[in-house]
Design an enzyme around this catalytic site. Sequence first.
Site, PDB file in Angstrom:
ATOM      1  N   SER A 131       0.843  -1.201   0.000  1.00  0.00           N
ATOM      2  CA  SER A 131       0.000   0.000   0.000  1.00  0.00           C
ATOM      3  C   SER A 131       0.886   1.262   0.000  1.00  0.00           C
ATOM      4  O   SER A 131       1.651   1.452  -0.932  1.00  0.00           O
ATOM      5  CB  SER A 131      -0.958  -0.061   1.193  1.00  0.00           C
ATOM      6  OG  SER A 131      -1.965   0.897   1.066  1.00  0.00           O
ATOM      7  N   HIS A 173      -3.900  -0.656  -4.592  1.00  0.00           N
ATOM      8  CA  HIS A 173      -5.366  -0.830  -4.484  1.00  0.00           C
ATOM      9  C   HIS A 173      -5.970  -0.499  -5.853  1.00  0.00           C
ATOM     10  O   HIS A 173      -6.994   0.181  -5.946  1.00  0.00           O
ATOM     11  CB  HIS A 173      -5.963   0.109  -3.419  1.00  0.00           C
ATOM     12  CG  HIS A 173      -5.391  -0.087  -2.042  1.00  0.00           C
ATOM     13  ND1 HIS A 173      -5.766  -1.120  -1.213  1.00  0.00           N
ATOM     14  CD2 HIS A 173      -4.469   0.620  -1.339  1.00  0.00           C
ATOM     15  CE1 HIS A 173      -5.097  -1.035  -0.062  1.00  0.00           C
ATOM     16  NE2 HIS A 173      -4.310   0.007  -0.113  1.00  0.00           N
ATOM     17  N   GLU A 200      -5.062  -5.180  -5.041  1.00  0.00           N
ATOM     18  CA  GLU A 200      -4.948  -5.725  -3.685  1.00  0.00           C
ATOM     19  C   GLU A 200      -4.622  -7.222  -3.739  1.00  0.00           C
ATOM     20  O   GLU A 200      -4.933  -7.902  -4.715  1.00  0.00           O
ATOM     21  CB  GLU A 200      -6.263  -5.495  -2.936  1.00  0.00           C
ATOM     22  CG  GLU A 200      -6.500  -4.002  -2.703  1.00  0.00           C
ATOM     23  CD  GLU A 200      -7.776  -3.700  -1.932  1.00  0.00           C
ATOM     24  OE1 GLU A 200      -8.551  -4.631  -1.644  1.00  0.00           O
ATOM     25  OE2 GLU A 200      -7.994  -2.510  -1.620  1.00  0.00           O
TER      26      GLU A 200
END
Lengths: 277, 277
Positions: A131, A173, A200
Amino acid sequence: MEKNPDTSLIIIGGAEDKEHDKEILKFIVSLVDVSKDQIVVATVASEEPKKAREKYNKVFKELGVANIKTLNIDKRLDAFDQKNIELIKTADLIFFTGGDQLRITSILGGTPIYDEMKRASKRECYFVGTSAGASVMSTTMIIGGKDEDSPRKCTIKMAPGLGLIDEVIIDQHFSQRGRIGRLLAAVAQNPQILGIGIDEDTAIVVNKENKLKVIGNGSVYIVDGSEITYSNVSEQFSDEILSMYNVKVHVLTKNKMFDLTAKVHFEEAKEKNENNK
Amino acid sequence: MEKNPDTSLIIIGGAEDKEHDKEILKFIVSLVDVSKDQIVVATVASEEPKKAREKYNKVFKELGVANIKTLNIDKRLDAFDQKNIELIKTADLIFFTGGDQLRITSILGGTPIYDEMKRASKRECYFVGTSAGASVMSTTMIIGGKDEDSPRKCTIKMAPGLGLIDEVIIDQHFSQRGRIGRLLAAVAQNPQILGIGIDEDTAIVVNKENKLKVIGNGSVYIVDGSEITYSNVSEQFSDEILSMYNVKVHVLTKNKMFDLTAKVHFEEAKEKNENNK
């Protein structure tokens, strides 16, 4: 520890599975000697470092890792602390958790710990980021932009990243948050830079030769703007939607490979090689 | 042509004098053999390339340069043109004019001409940029931000630059447009990066060892955030004014030198050297 020559960086699109098959985390753990190698979980991106620490400590312990340390830096002064610098010196793998990529650079940039990390990247230490920890890996990083929007110059924001990988820009993401628009806007600003959008529970494993391989359960988008014939990105009104012609996009899934220097996928590279024989 | 080892890049803060003492342009011309070396004026940043071409052709001619060529690229397709690529191959000095730095990267990024420029930067070719041509030199560049404002995260915009100089970020027309706020906002986002603010009619001459020397009539600000003890740059509200503690700022004028790697000015470096004896 002797570093696997096929692996140098592991960059995860966020939300890697921690409950079921744990494919990505198992791969990461497979790189080290679980009985003694030191994994350092760097929670600097997180506003809730305690939560992040507990989550990763639990899953790495379940996967058999004996030596797990936390780099818990939440202000710049901590980055001058000798105890924290030692953690990086003795690390075999450094794992950057999610949060805000700007926390990582604004807290670590220009400190002794940053220098120590640069040294670690040159020796047998793996770097992993998920992330925000994924975005921060590149030389210039995305720090903000509107999700699920057309490409627009005004919404995308970038800043200097950690510089562990050059001439790419990473978004995470990716499918889940509809980020193709903002990645296109970034690439159009300088098509020398390859855009990499990672879903993800999906990761890219980058080796020393700047070739990547996909692992995990989603897809990885490669946005290559080098053949763009026209874009209006430098024109007057920054809230206009961008138009651009001739962007090349590749979508890769598990085990697919891509050469980031030659900007070709593995099958194409093989073909070229055979033609050259 | 044999390249002067003391000079590799010349980065000008815009509006260099073209009428009176012409200090900066004279210095640039002094680097080449005016009777045969080829100066290429790259007008790609400009929306009015004809004006830019005429202006620089005139002044370089006045200074005795015989071989002046123009790289006139105003769309990506031109950057694939063999004639233009040849111009870079045979260039002894490439001069990027002002305009919009995003035009340079969005038009040249990922094209064969960009690769040729990278090769040129490794051989005996000088690179010079003024205004937009100055900003574009670094790996991550400023492309926008509010002048005469407090440092605010929301107003500063960055993108990947040409990458001819690493770990710095350059701002131009610096005192004239009140840009200290936006440069501070950029540096706070990653204090690993040194901020360089260059006034009009002022330039830095960077050598192969990453040391700079100031020429021209204004000042050069060096913003070193490596000792920042606290900043709120990664906190929640992006329209808040930034606070940051302990930024080191140097103001250099003509003939002053600064070591961009060690982040020390020349006098300090000399002193350290003597103490080490």
